[in-house]
Design an enzyme around this catalytic site. Structure first.
Site, PDB file in Angstrom:
ATOM      1  N   LYS A 178      -3.459  -7.040  16.061  1.00  0.00           N
ATOM      2  CA  LYS A 178      -4.008  -4.804  15.216  1.00  0.00           C
ATOM      3  C   LYS A 178      -5.297  -5.128  15.173  1.00  0.00           C
ATOM      4  CE  LYS A 178      -2.340  -1.785  11.895  1.00  0.00           C
ATOM      5  NZ  LYS A 178      -1.438  -2.232  10.521  1.00  0.00           N
ATOM      6  N   LYS A 183      -5.464  -8.891  11.820  1.00  0.00           N
ATOM      7  CA  LYS A 183      -5.778  -7.329  11.294  1.00  0.00           C
ATOM      8  C   LYS A 183      -7.303  -7.113  10.828  1.00  0.00           C
ATOM      9  CE  LYS A 183      -3.510  -4.220   8.377  1.00  0.00           C
ATOM     10  NZ  LYS A 183      -2.174  -3.372   7.470  1.00  0.00           N
ATOM     11  N   CYS A 208       0.910  -1.260   0.278  1.00  0.00           N
ATOM     12  CA  CYS A 208       0.043   0.321   0.176  1.00  0.00           C
ATOM     13  C   CYS A 208       1.286   1.407  -0.079  1.00  0.00           C
ATOM     14  CB  CYS A 208      -0.816  -0.503   1.052  1.00  0.00           C
ATOM     15  SG  CYS A 208      -0.240   0.063   2.875  1.00  0.00           S
TER      16      CYS A 208
HETATM   17  C1  PBG Z   1       0.090  -1.169   5.916  1.00  0.00           C
HETATM   18  C2  PBG Z   1      -0.397  -1.147   7.556  1.00  0.00           C
HETATM   19  C3  PBG Z   1      -1.182  -0.312   8.025  1.00  0.00           C
HETATM   20  C4  PBG Z   1      -0.531  -0.001   9.337  1.00  0.00           C
HETATM   21  C5  PBG Z   1       0.135  -1.284   9.845  1.00  0.00           C
HETATM   22  N1  PBG Z   1       0.977  -1.820   8.370  1.00  0.00           N
HETATM   23  C6  PBG Z   1      -1.922   0.573   7.588  1.00  0.00           C
HETATM   24  C7  PBG Z   1      -3.097  -0.408   6.965  1.00  0.00           C
HETATM   25  O1  PBG Z   1      -3.223  -0.867   7.006  1.00  0.00           O
HETATM   26  O2  PBG Z   1      -3.951   0.814   6.068  1.00  0.00           O
HETATM   27  C8  PBG Z   1      -1.038   0.887  10.448  1.00  0.00           C
HETATM   28  C9  PBG Z   1      -0.430   0.901  11.837  1.00  0.00           C
HETATM   29  C10 PBG Z   1      -0.910   1.976  12.348  1.00  0.00           C
HETATM   30  O3  PBG Z   1      -1.969   2.855  12.115  1.00  0.00           O
HETATM   31  O4  PBG Z   1      -0.287   2.428  13.428  1.00  0.00           O
HETATM   32  N2  PBG Z   1      -0.712  -2.662   5.057  1.00  0.00           N
END
Ligand code: PBG
Length: 323
Positions: free
Chosen positions: A247, A194, A121
């Site tokens: 997460k 996640k 991303c």
């Molecule tokens: C990438 C990623 C994200 C985060 C960690 N790796 C963002 C998302 O999935 O949009 C979020 C970390 C945070 O909010 O501190 N995929």
């Protein structure tokens, strides 16, 4: 029964409270997330995350030295390339920002445990975590790109890769690619459970990775689900994950606890950007005691069952813990 039982007896003094503390936080529990930029001599504060910076490799080195000297053993790196395209090519460029940062960190601080976030991303023009065709995020074709990205991080010297894309089968695909190329010692910390969370808002500003259309709900999990988290974790362990992550952390303490109970591998929790910014903001307004709330929060995440905590508070917490 009362009056024989008086739990307050065991809370009377600081000494007895210290002796009976069930959960203790240590700098060794913490992993510090860092954002790497192209260029030289640059350090830009992220507006929605006061105290967090986008840094060029030279500045990142200085910050990492500080982090390591505070007793925090590990960092996780996120790349902010200057060029994005449909295929996220910079993600697997051997001269990409993360690859250069890893080489520099491992040379200057060989003992620092360097983890890299593996995702597309930050590198794709559309801002999604996988290849996009006709508005859909494709799973299997994305796996090949994630393999290339993980391998290029391993070649640069990463100790552990952390796939955060939520494509099915990516842990197995990455494990296979690493093993075939002689990187059997490079670990995988999977973002196993996640969730598609509103708490990632500030991170997307920091990593410049907001999706240009739609959202991430076709690949990240929906917040109401707990059983599904256990399934995701089980699959990632089967595929070879060394550490599994939940997460975000705070709104998901029940998930952390359940994962801890159900599996025997180390569990990490990501105290994400929005969780950080909320505490920072309320602290700035003088509405809460920021340091106390920070320590209580981190302790709660550990109490729920996390062995490791990824947190933007790592430096400050370590400073307090070291007295
Ligand atoms: C990438 C990623 C994200 C985060 C960690 N790796 C963002 C998302 O999935 O949009 C979020 C970390 C945070 O909010 O501190 N995929």
């Amino acid at each position: 029964m009362f009056p024989a039982h008086r739990p307050r007896r065991l809370r009377r003094t600081a000494a007895i409270r210290r002796m009976l503390r069930e959960t203790t936080l240590s700098p060794a529990d913490l992993i510090y997330p860092m954002f790497v930029l192209e260029g030289q001599g640059t350090r830009k504060e992220v507006p929605s995350m006061p105290g967090c910076y986008q840094e060029s490799v030279d500045k990142l080195l200085e910050s990492a030295r500080e982090v390591f000297s505070l007793g925090v053993p590990a960092v996780i790196l996120f790349g902010i390339p200057s060029r994005k395209d449909e295929l996220g090519s910079e993600a697997y460029n051997p001269q990409g920002v993360v690859q250069r940062a890893v080489r520099a960190l491992k040379e200057a601080l060989p003992e620092l445990w360097v983890i890299t976030d593996v995702c597309l991303c930050e590198y794709t023009s559309h801002g999604h975590c996988g290849l996009v065709k006709d508005g859909e995020v494709l799973n299997d074709p994305t796996l090949e790109l994630l393999q290339k990205e993980a391998l290029s991080h391993a070649r640069a010297g990463a100790d552990m890769v952390a796939p955060s894309d939520m494509m099915d089968g990516r842990v197995g695909a990455i494990r296979k690619a690493l093993d075939e190329e002689g990187f059997s010692q490079v670990g995988i910390m999977s973002y196993a459970a996640k969730y598609a969370s509103a708490f990632y808002g500030p991170f997307r500003e920091a990593a410049e990775s907001t999706p240009q259309f739609g959202d991430r709900r076709s690949y990240q999990m929906q917040p109401p689900n707990r059983r599904e988290a256990l399934r995701e974790v089980a699959l990632d362990i089967q595929e070879g994950a060394d550490v599994v992550m939940v997460k975000p952390a705070l709104a998901y303490l029940d998930v952390i606890a359940e994962v801890r109970r159900s599996f025997q591998v180390p569990v990490a929790a990501y105290n994400v950007s929005g969780e950080y910014s909320l505490i920072r903001a309320a602290g700035r307004l003088g509405w809460v005691d920021e340091q106390a709330v920070m320590m209580e929060t981190l302790t709660a995440i550990k109490r729920a069952g996390a062995d490791l905590i990824l947190t933007y508070f790592a430096k400050e917490a370590a400073r307090l813990l070291q007295g």
